[in-house]
Design a protein around this motif. Structure first.
Motif, short mmCIF file in Angstrom:
data_model
loop_
_atom_site.label_atom_id
_atom_site.label_comp_id
_atom_site.label_asym_id
_atom_site.label_seq_id
_atom_site.Cartn_x
_atom_site.Cartn_y
_atom_site.Cartn_z
N LEU A 115 0.84 -1.23 0.05
CA LEU A 115 0.01 -0.18 0.09
C LEU A 115 0.93 1.15 0.11
O LEU A 115 1.80 1.35 0.87
N ARG A 159 -7.77 2.73 3.19
CA ARG A 159 -8.32 1.43 3.39
C ARG A 159 -9.82 1.42 3.52
O ARG A 159 -10.29 0.40 3.14
N GLN A 160 -10.60 2.39 3.93
CA GLN A 160 -11.81 2.36 4.14
C GLN A 160 -12.48 2.46 2.72
O GLN A 160 -13.53 1.69 2.45
N GLU A 216 -12.22 -1.30 1.41
CA GLU A 216 -13.21 -1.98 1.89
C GLU A 216 -14.51 -1.78 1.47
O GLU A 216 -15.23 -2.57 1.49
N VAL A 268 -8.15 -5.83 3.07
CA VAL A 268 -6.87 -5.12 3.02
C VAL A 268 -5.93 -5.83 4.33
O VAL A 268 -6.70 -5.87 5.48
N THR A 272 -3.17 -6.46 7.17
CA THR A 272 -2.61 -5.52 8.31
C THR A 272 -1.66 -6.17 8.75
O THR A 272 -1.51 -7.45 8.91
#
Length: 239
Positions: free
Chosen positions: A218, A224-225, A228, A234, A236
């Protein structure tokens, strides 16, 4: 499925260089070992209980192999039995990882074990099956994606790429159905991008398939939001 030591692109130092691993008993599979990955491995004691590490190399950009030599030397001199190679490095012939390691003082077959694979050919490791496929990244150096079969799960890990193969996008027309697809994804979106933008990924992957796609590598602008909301997963960092 895979655990991530780092999930960032070359310049996203906050997330660290993109690198994933998987442990089985006293063995560990590691995909790439970028410039800050050895530090993260050591600081988080990831090698505890591990006697041998299998490293898969996608390509030779520094954010993917920048600390591999340090990691090999550490494993040889400080981890496990002194002066015994505990790292095996696997790559496709044209990646030339042995030459790069030699420049850094690593002597293949002394400090580590190196194995050259043919692309599009499946190989059996101790606990998984591995296949390298050529990916579209930069002209200067060859880059590969990796297909893994671990614990009855079929995994696709793109490495760095700006495109996806058709069997990932149309699984109904392929004999291979992937359980996890880890894909190089960035916010940056411009003509000639050597990585895959989130916009392009959303155009390529139908909504019903997106839950199997995990964005990784990334860049700093990645949202990220947003990913999603579009239906993607995504990754982590574990640490």
């Amino acid at each position: 499925m895979l655990k991530f030591i780092g999930s960032g692109s070359a310049f996203n130092t906050k997330l660290g260089n993109n690198s994933a691993y998987y442990k089985v008993g006293n063995q560990m599979l590691l995909i790439d070992c970028g410039s800050n990955i050895f530090h993260r491995i050591k600081e988080n004691n990831i090698l505890e209980g591990i006697e041998h590490i299998h490293v898969l190399v996608t390509h030779t950009h520094a954010d993917h192999v920048g600390s591999l030599a340090d990691f090999i030397f550490y494993s040889y001199y400080c981890h496990g039995e002194f002066a015994k190679p505990t790292v095996s490095v696997y790559s496709v012939h044209d990646v030339k990882i042995e030459e790069l390691l030699a420049i850094n003082g690593v002597i293949p077959e002394l400090h580590c074990i190196t194995k050259k694979f043919q692309s599009d050919t499946q190989y059996n490791l101790n606990f998984c099956k591995v296949l390298f496929e050529k990916s579209s990244h930069v002209e200067e150096i060859p880059s590969y994606s990796i297909e893994l079969y671990i614990d009855d799960k079929l995994i696709y890990y793109t490495g760095d790429t700006n495109s996806l193969k058709l069997s990932l996008l149309n699984p109904n027309e392929s004999s291979q159905v992937y359980d996890y697809v880890y894909v190089d994804t960035c916010k940056a979106d411009y003509e000639g991008n050597v990585h895959l933008s989130l916009r392009k990924l959303s155009e390529l992957v139908s909504r019903d398939l997106r839950s199997k796609f995990w964005c990784m590598h990334l860049d700093e602008g990645f949202d990220r939001q947003e990913a999603e909301t579009l239906g993607f997963k995504v990754v982590t960092n574990e640490f």
